[in-house]
Design an enzyme around this catalytic site. Structure first.
Site, PDB file in Angstrom:
ATOM      1  N   TYR A 252     -17.577  17.426 -12.810  1.00  0.00           N
ATOM      2  CA  TYR A 252     -18.042  16.046 -12.889  1.00  0.00           C
ATOM      3  C   TYR A 252     -19.097  15.756 -11.802  1.00  0.00           C
ATOM      4  CZ  TYR A 252     -17.751  10.943 -12.799  1.00  0.00           C
ATOM      5  OH  TYR A 252     -18.038   9.615 -12.816  1.00  0.00           O
TER       6      TYR A 252
ATOM      7  N   ARG B 277       0.840  -1.204   0.000  1.00  0.00           N
ATOM      8  CA  ARG B 277       0.000   0.000   0.000  1.00  0.00           C
ATOM      9  C   ARG B 277       0.872   1.250   0.000  1.00  0.00           C
ATOM     10  NH1 ARG B 277      -1.254   1.695   4.716  1.00  0.00           N
ATOM     11  NH2 ARG B 277      -1.898  -0.329   5.532  1.00  0.00           N
TER      12      ARG B 277
HETATM   13  C1  LIG Z   1     -14.866  10.183 -14.871  1.00  0.00           C
HETATM   14  C2  LIG Z   1     -14.436  11.450 -14.283  1.00  0.00           C
HETATM   15  C3  LIG Z   1     -14.092  11.553 -12.930  1.00  0.00           C
HETATM   16  C4  LIG Z   1     -14.200  10.376 -11.980  1.00  0.00           C
HETATM   17  O1  LIG Z   1     -13.244   9.411 -12.277  1.00  0.00           O
HETATM   18  P1  LIG Z   1     -13.440   7.845 -11.974  1.00  0.00           P
HETATM   19  O2  LIG Z   1     -12.195   7.241 -12.516  1.00  0.00           O
HETATM   20  O3  LIG Z   1     -14.676   7.416 -12.690  1.00  0.00           O
HETATM   21  O4  LIG Z   1     -13.577   7.722 -10.503  1.00  0.00           O
HETATM   22  C5  LIG Z   1     -13.644  12.764 -12.464  1.00  0.00           C
HETATM   23  N1  LIG Z   1     -13.554  13.843 -13.261  1.00  0.00           N
HETATM   24  C6  LIG Z   1     -13.902  13.795 -14.562  1.00  0.00           C
HETATM   25  C7  LIG Z   1     -13.785  15.021 -15.392  1.00  0.00           C
HETATM   26  C8  LIG Z   1     -14.356  12.606 -15.115  1.00  0.00           C
HETATM   27  O5  LIG Z   1     -14.710  12.573 -16.397  1.00  0.00           O
END
Ligand SMILES: *Cc1c(COP(=O)(O)O)cnc(C)c1O
Length: 379
Positions: A98, A46
């Site tokens: 997001y 980890r």
């Molecule tokens: C998909 C996405 C995330 C989240 O990422 P994950 O890998 O799905 O946890 C964050 N920011 C943006 C702009 C994304 O497109």
């Protein structure tokens, strides 16, 4: 080294033991310590893993940072960045970020006493006015999802620095191929590497990069303490993806530009959101801070045309969430990726029910345009 050479030869590009040009997957949870109480380079999986370390060195180099950190997902990387702060701290966040990040903020981080103000980061005055004496950071995405709005990273970082607060940029949409926020003055870059960096829709991963030694120390501590690390197999897969980021992005962007030009001339299309749209508000900033316009675009059909029928009629372009993979994907944010945002807030933020988002892949341009043409003919 220039960017595309760094993708291949940056970071730790060769296994010291064997000379293997592909860093092996070190699938070991613990490491033999030959001296009791010494300071071994590797002790527990980890805390550190050689495969993950090679990936972390690579992302640090291609984002022009000093330290990289790999996480189990983009959301985990974003969580780690926010975890640098404490109850009572205030963070200014973009209004078009997001959806999962909003969920993290509203349903998790607020419970731990972090405070947030949501602003339109394309408007510098809104940022200035939101900053209080409790503010510790500005968090933004550019271009945003799904409206591809562009914020001026250098100008925002300058405002942040003048208040002695940090700038954090989610660089998922632009990718380091087009934009390096740290070079523009940001302090932390986060990525959903699940998207363009992985590039093949086969790994969920997140990355964070900084060039500030104190932040680096904090992120290393949090990565180890919270423990949402990326495993060695996924680290290897992600490194393999990153090596071809340059060649993929060139084709992604050529295809996106061709589709933009096609849609722009089509009278069934009402609005197109694309950083390379010369009529868009962010065009001049995009030209200044990005080396390319990326391969995401969103559009609205003329009123009365059936968006559902359009997306269901596409045959090559897959109806699916996510983005940044080699295959073209289409979705309707109101029903899919952004459905968790209450409708009134969503509409207020400009995301109409009929908005269609396209992640343009690396297929042959003619096939993609032909597919869009035939789907448009059905409505
Ligand atoms: C998909 C996405 C995330 C989240 O990422 P994950 O890998 O799905 O946890 C964050 N920011 C943006 C702009 C994304 O497109």
């Amino acid at each position: 080294m220039k960017f595309n050479t760094k993708l291949i030869h940056g970071g730790i590009s060769e296994d010291k033991e064997t000379g293997a040009v592909s860093i092996p997957v070190y699938r070991s949870s613990t490491f033999h310590q030959h001296v009791l109480g010494g300071e071994p380079k590797w002790e527990y999986g980890r805390t550190g893993n050689p495969t993950r370390a090679a990936l972390e060195a690579l992302i640090a180099e291609i984002e022009d940072g000093t330290d990289g950190f790999a996480f189990a997902s983009g959301s985990a990387a974003i969580h780690a960045a926010f975890s640098l702060f404490s109850a009572g701290d205030h963070i200014v966040v973009g209004n078009d970020i997001y959806g999962g990040t909003f969920r993290l903020i509203n349903k998790v981080l607020k419970r731990f006493g972090l405070e947030f103000t949501v602003v339109d980061t394309t408007n510098l005055d809104e940022i200035r006015h939101a900053i209080t004496d409790k503010t510790v950071a500005v968090y933004l995405e550019t271009p945003t999802n799904p409206l591809l709005r562009v914020s001026d990273i250098a100008a925002i970082a300058k405002i942040a620095k003048s208040h002695d607060i940090k700038t954090i940029v989610d660089n998922t949409f632009a990718t380091p191929y087009n934009q390096n926020p740290l070079t523009l003055g940001a302090d932390i870059v986060v990525h959903s590497a699940t998207k363009y960096l992985g590039g093949h829709s086969d790994v969920v991963a997140g990355l964070a990069v900084t060039n500030d030694p104190k932040i680096a120390e904090g992120l290393a501590f949090l990565q180890n303490s919270i423990g949402s690390v990326l495993g060695p197999d996924d680290s290897w897969l992600l490194m393999r993806g990153i090596k071809t980021l340059g060649v993929r992005m060139r084709v992604h962007q050529e295809n996106a530009k061709a589709i933009y030009d096609f849609l722009d001339k089509n009278d069934k299309i009402a609005n197109i959101y694309y950083p390379g749209n010369p009529n868009s508000a962010g065009f001049e900033i995009a030209k200044k801070q990005m080396s390319g316009f990326g391969a995401m675009l969103s559009f609205e059909l003329q009123p009365g045309l059936d968006a559902k029928k359009f997306v269901e009629s596409l045959q090559i372009i897959d109806l699916a969430e996510s983005l940044g993979g080699i295959e073209s994907l289409v979705e309707i944010p109101a029903v899919m990726t952004h459905s968790s945002i209450p409708r009134d807030i969503r509409i207020k933020n400009g995301i109409k029910d009929e908005l269609i988002r396209l992640s343009v892949g690396v297929e042959d341009e003619e096939d993609l345009i032909e597919d869009i043409k035939q789907a448009l003919s059905k409505i």
